[in-house]
Structure formats: structure tokens, C-alpha cells
Scaffold this motif. Sequence first.
Motif, PDB file in Angstrom:
ATOM      1  N   MET A  48      19.621  15.484   2.687  1.00 50.19           N
ATOM      2  CA  MET A  48      20.539  15.996   3.723  1.00 50.19           C
ATOM      3  C   MET A  48      21.948  15.467   3.465  1.00 50.19           C
ATOM      4  O   MET A  48      22.140  14.304   3.098  1.00 50.19           O
ATOM      5  N   ALA A  49      22.935  16.342   3.621  1.00 48.24           N
ATOM      6  CA  ALA A  49      24.318  15.952   3.324  1.00 48.24           C
ATOM      7  C   ALA A  49      24.796  14.843   4.260  1.00 48.24           C
ATOM      8  O   ALA A  49      24.500  14.851   5.448  1.00 48.24           O
ATOM      9  N   ASP A  50      25.516  13.896   3.673  1.00 51.12           N
ATOM     10  CA  ASP A  50      26.124  12.800   4.437  1.00 51.12           C
ATOM     11  C   ASP A  50      27.485  13.282   4.937  1.00 51.12           C
ATOM     12  O   ASP A  50      28.492  13.155   4.258  1.00 51.12           O
ATOM     13  N   HIS A  67      39.225  23.929  -4.125  1.00 57.73           N
ATOM     14  CA  HIS A  67      37.977  24.316  -4.765  1.00 57.73           C
ATOM     15  C   HIS A  67      36.851  24.439  -3.739  1.00 57.73           C
ATOM     16  O   HIS A  67      36.022  25.365  -3.810  1.00 57.73           O
ATOM     17  N   ALA A  68      36.831  23.515  -2.779  1.00 50.88           N
ATOM     18  CA  ALA A  68      35.796  23.561  -1.739  1.00 50.88           C
ATOM     19  C   ALA A  68      35.952  24.795  -0.857  1.00 50.88           C
ATOM     20  O   ALA A  68      34.961  25.391  -0.413  1.00 50.88           O
ATOM     21  N   LEU A  69      37.204  25.200  -0.582  1.00 51.80           N
ATOM     22  CA  LEU A  69      37.459  26.356   0.271  1.00 51.80           C
ATOM     23  C   LEU A  69      37.249  27.695  -0.435  1.00 51.80           C
ATOM     24  O   LEU A  69      36.902  28.691   0.200  1.00 51.80           O
ATOM     25  N   ALA A  70      37.465  27.708  -1.735  1.00 54.80           N
ATOM     26  CA  ALA A  70      37.563  28.979  -2.460  1.00 54.80           C
ATOM     27  C   ALA A  70      36.284  29.787  -2.443  1.00 54.80           C
ATOM     28  O   ALA A  70      36.305  31.012  -2.628  1.00 54.80           O
ATOM     29  N   HIS A  71      35.153  29.150  -2.183  1.00 54.71           N
ATOM     30  CA  HIS A  71      33.887  29.867  -2.197  1.00 54.71           C
ATOM     31  C   HIS A  71      33.784  30.869  -1.050  1.00 54.71           C
ATOM     32  O   HIS A  71      32.873  31.694  -1.027  1.00 54.71           O
ATOM     33  N   GLN A  72      34.724  30.818  -0.121  1.00 53.24           N
ATOM     34  CA  GLN A  72      34.758  31.805   0.955  1.00 53.24           C
ATOM     35  C   GLN A  72      35.434  33.113   0.514  1.00 53.24           C
ATOM     36  O   GLN A  72      35.446  34.084   1.253  1.00 53.24           O
ATOM     37  N   ILE A  73      36.019  33.097  -0.682  1.00 50.76           N
ATOM     38  CA  ILE A  73      36.736  34.282  -1.177  1.00 50.76           C
ATOM     39  C   ILE A  73      35.781  35.114  -2.040  1.00 50.76           C
ATOM     40  O   ILE A  73      35.122  34.575  -2.931  1.00 50.76           O
ATOM     41  N   PRO A  74      35.662  36.433  -1.788  1.00 47.88           N
ATOM     42  CA  PRO A  74      34.708  37.271  -2.529  1.00 47.88           C
ATOM     43  C   PRO A  74      34.899  37.201  -4.043  1.00 47.88           C
ATOM     44  O   PRO A  74      36.023  37.091  -4.546  1.00 47.88           O
ATOM     45  N   ALA A 104      45.038  16.865  11.196  1.00 49.79           N
ATOM     46  CA  ALA A 104      43.933  17.831  11.146  1.00 49.79           C
ATOM     47  C   ALA A 104      42.597  17.109  11.153  1.00 49.79           C
ATOM     48  O   ALA A 104      42.463  16.032  10.569  1.00 49.79           O
ATOM     49  N   LEU A 105      41.630  17.726  11.803  1.00 48.81           N
ATOM     50  CA  LEU A 105      40.270  17.182  11.901  1.00 48.81           C
ATOM     51  C   LEU A 105      39.341  17.971  10.993  1.00 48.81           C
ATOM     52  O   LEU A 105      39.412  19.202  10.931  1.00 48.81           O
ATOM     53  N   LEU A 106      38.483  17.237  10.298  1.00 43.77           N
ATOM     54  CA  LEU A 106      37.568  17.874   9.357  1.00 43.77           C
ATOM     55  C   LEU A 106      36.231  17.142   9.390  1.00 43.77           C
ATOM     56  O   LEU A 106      36.189  15.907   9.478  1.00 43.77           O
ATOM     57  N   ARG A 107      35.157  17.912   9.359  1.00 43.16           N
ATOM     58  CA  ARG A 107      33.829  17.337   9.125  1.00 43.16           C
ATOM     59  C   ARG A 107      33.386  17.796   7.747  1.00 43.16           C
ATOM     60  O   ARG A 107      33.373  19.001   7.469  1.00 43.16           O
ATOM     61  N   THR A 108      33.037  16.834   6.890  1.00 44.02           N
ATOM     62  CA  THR A 108      32.751  17.184   5.502  1.00 44.02           C
ATOM     63  C   THR A 108      31.892  16.120   4.836  1.00 44.02           C
ATOM     64  O   THR A 108      31.891  14.953   5.254  1.00 44.02           O
ATOM     65  N   ASP A 109      31.195  16.547   3.787  1.00 43.14           N
ATOM     66  CA  ASP A 109      30.485  15.591   2.939  1.00 43.14           C
ATOM     67  C   ASP A 109      31.335  15.202   1.732  1.00 43.14           C
ATOM     68  O   ASP A 109      30.883  14.474   0.853  1.00 43.14           O
ATOM     69  N   GLY A 110      32.586  15.705   1.683  1.00 41.36           N
ATOM     70  CA  GLY A 110      33.457  15.418   0.545  1.00 41.36           C
ATOM     71  C   GLY A 110      33.127  16.277  -0.664  1.00 41.36           C
ATOM     72  O   GLY A 110      33.716  16.105  -1.732  1.00 41.36           O
ATOM     73  N   GLU A 111      32.213  17.232  -0.475  1.00 35.34           N
ATOM     74  CA  GLU A 111      31.846  18.125  -1.573  1.00 35.34           C
ATOM     75  C   GLU A 111      31.891  19.567  -1.075  1.00 35.34           C
ATOM     76  O   GLU A 111      32.965  20.070  -0.770  1.00 35.34           O
ATOM     77  N   ALA A 112      30.734  20.215  -0.925  1.00 35.46           N
ATOM     78  CA  ALA A 112      30.747  21.641  -0.596  1.00 35.46           C
ATOM     79  C   ALA A 112      30.821  21.929   0.897  1.00 35.46           C
ATOM     80  O   ALA A 112      31.262  23.002   1.304  1.00 35.46           O
ATOM     81  N   VAL A 113      30.400  20.985   1.743  1.00 34.52           N
ATOM     82  CA  VAL A 113      30.378  21.219   3.188  1.00 34.52           C
ATOM     83  C   VAL A 113      31.762  20.938   3.782  1.00 34.52           C
ATOM     84  O   VAL A 113      32.289  19.818   3.666  1.00 34.52           O
TER      85      VAL A 113
END
Length: 377
Positions: A1-3, A159-166, A22-31
Motif C-alpha cells: 500500500m502506498a505511503d 511527470h507525475a501529472l502528465a499521465h492525466q493527458i491522453p 498549496a496542499l498535496l497528498r502524495t506518495d512522492g511517486e505516482a499518487v
Amino acid sequence: MADIRTAIGLMSGTSMDGIDVALLRTDGEAVVERGAFLSVPYEPAFRDQLKQALEDAKAIRQRDERPGGLSRMETDLTQRHVEAALMFLEREGLTSRDVDLIGFHGQTVLHRPDEALTVQIGDGPLLARKTGIDVVYDMRANDMLHGGQGAPLVPVYHHALAHQIPAENWPVCFVNIGGISNLTFLDRDGTIIGFDSGPGNTLIDQWVEANAGIPYDDGGRIASEGAVSMGLAERYLASPFFTAKARRSLDRNDFQPPQSHEAELSDGARTLAYVSAAAILKSAGHLPSAPKTYVICGGGRLNRMIMADLAHLAAETKATVLSAEAAGFDGDAMEAEAWAYLAVRASKGLPLTFPGITGVKAPMAGGILAKSRDNSD
């Protein structure tokens, strides 16, 4: 499970207009779960003091030196970040216990990559004590110690955000137009390339402040009344920065605004808006392939003349230009979000910079952790 960790990013950029939170919840990778955002502007008198700090910083030879009024400014700047963070927590109904980390950029007052010297003023331990939250700060220095340019640092977040782009819209190029512009090139084969692309808003800001007494050209309104002086524009675009084989990071003093006699107010603003756009496309010529999509972030995306020029120039390579919002992001919050993301990565020992971005010899971790409980006031 992601930390997954909750982090706040604090960003004060080269435009020196205020603090973004800005507030962010992240695992520092893909989440990546993006949260609330707040912008706290600096009052004009403090902006003037920051400009003086840039002058004082020119005397720095070792990065721990604080000549002139820099030591006092470092404390004052940190206190404003404390107030911005606490204001944000109160507005969002949060306490310090709800946040794991603060990513603290500080204010860049000197950046000389050729001398492996970068200075961001900001007292990380003081910020940690005053907010009651652990702080990760000084995230550029380790990259420089290992042969990198110390900038840009945002590409790993892009890079983490770009996966939302088709997929059909790749390769993607994120462009942040702050005082200095930088770009991040991403391709489906895993390629990540990032570098400073040229002057963003800094020349326009300096021009209108010197000639109209206002801090920036709101929405490109002044520029919209002028015409491009191609002679003046080509002088900037002929800089060796654009033709050098190696990409290098920029200090806001690397390009200087025109002299007042060189253009009328609106023509100068219009020309410098064109320079900002053309610099991005010219620098993109160093990429391995032409982007299909440009995603524009930072304050420059609000200047309609920069955006119009970008759209026109990108169309010549059959590329599309989108604002961050049109791509589903928040162009104001993105850099502060990135600093939250970087703080989580730093706390896990994950790399912040890579050879294809800063020129560092190998993927490199960085940042210093200031624990909120190490000291008391």
C-alpha cells in the motif's frame, strides 16, 4: 500500500510577487491528490526590499554568506512564510498535526550555475519551529554539488501529472512561465528532459515598472496596445543562450530589460511578450522531437499576448497550446504543489533531479530536513 503523506508547498518565485501555498497528498511517486491553494501577495515596500536583497546578494562568494541586509531579510522572509502557512491552515480548518511536511523553496537571490553557486534565503529550522511542522528546504544545493545546474526542479512533478493527458497528445511539454521560463519534455518511452527556456515575465515586469510605475502588465493589457519591434526582439533571441549545445539554468539578471529610449511603453511590453513566447519555441528546438502539446503554467499564461504568440508559433510545428486549466490543472498552484511533492520525495530519499534535466551526473536526492521538535522558541 502506498505511503501517502500530506504536505504543504511554499513557493516564492523569481517574480517576487508573493507566497503561494498549496496542499498535496502524495506518495512522492505516482499518487497525487491536489488540495487547496492560497496566494499571499507581498506588499510593495517588501518587494522593494527583496529587490535590494538581490543587489546585496551579488557580493556573495560562499553560499552561507549574508552580506548587507540579507540576514535580516532572511528572517523577515521566513516570518512571512510562517504567517502564510498558518493563515492557510486556519482557512482550511487544519492544525499542524494534520500536515506531515512543508516543502520550503525560500527566495532565490543568486543563481550562478557555472560557479556551482545557488542561494535561496529562508530559515528552514525557524519555519519548522514556528509552524510546528517538519520542513524540507534547500533542495537545489546537492544537485549542484554533484555537477548539476540546480534547476529546474519541477519536472519530476510534471511527470507525475502528465499521465492525466491522453496518449494521442504526447509528447507533452509543460512550460512554466514565471520570472524565468522553464520547460519539461515528456515522451511515452520514459524520456524526461527539462531546462530553463529563457526570460518569462521578468523583462516585462522590469520594463513596465521602470516606465509605467506598476509591477506587471496585468493580462497583457499594455502589450495589447503595442507592436512588436522585431529588431529589438531579435537582439534578445540572438543570445548565445539559445544556440549553446549545453542547456544552462538562468539567473534573472542574465537578460536585461531595454533602455527606456529603445521603445515606447506598449511597444516594449508587446516586444518582450513576443520574446517570452519565441524563447520557449526556440529552446524547444533542442528537444529530441517536437511536442504535440504545450501545457502552459505560471503567471505568464495570464498574459494573453504571450499566449497568442505561443499558439501562433506552435501551430507552425502543428502543436497545440493549452493553459494549465484547459488541461485539467491549476496553473497558479502548480509550482507550490511541486514543492510539496518534492518535500515528500526528499523525505523518502527519492531523487529530485536527473541527468536529462539538470545535467547532474546521476539521479540525485536532496534537501535538508528541519524537525519541528528539535528546538523551542
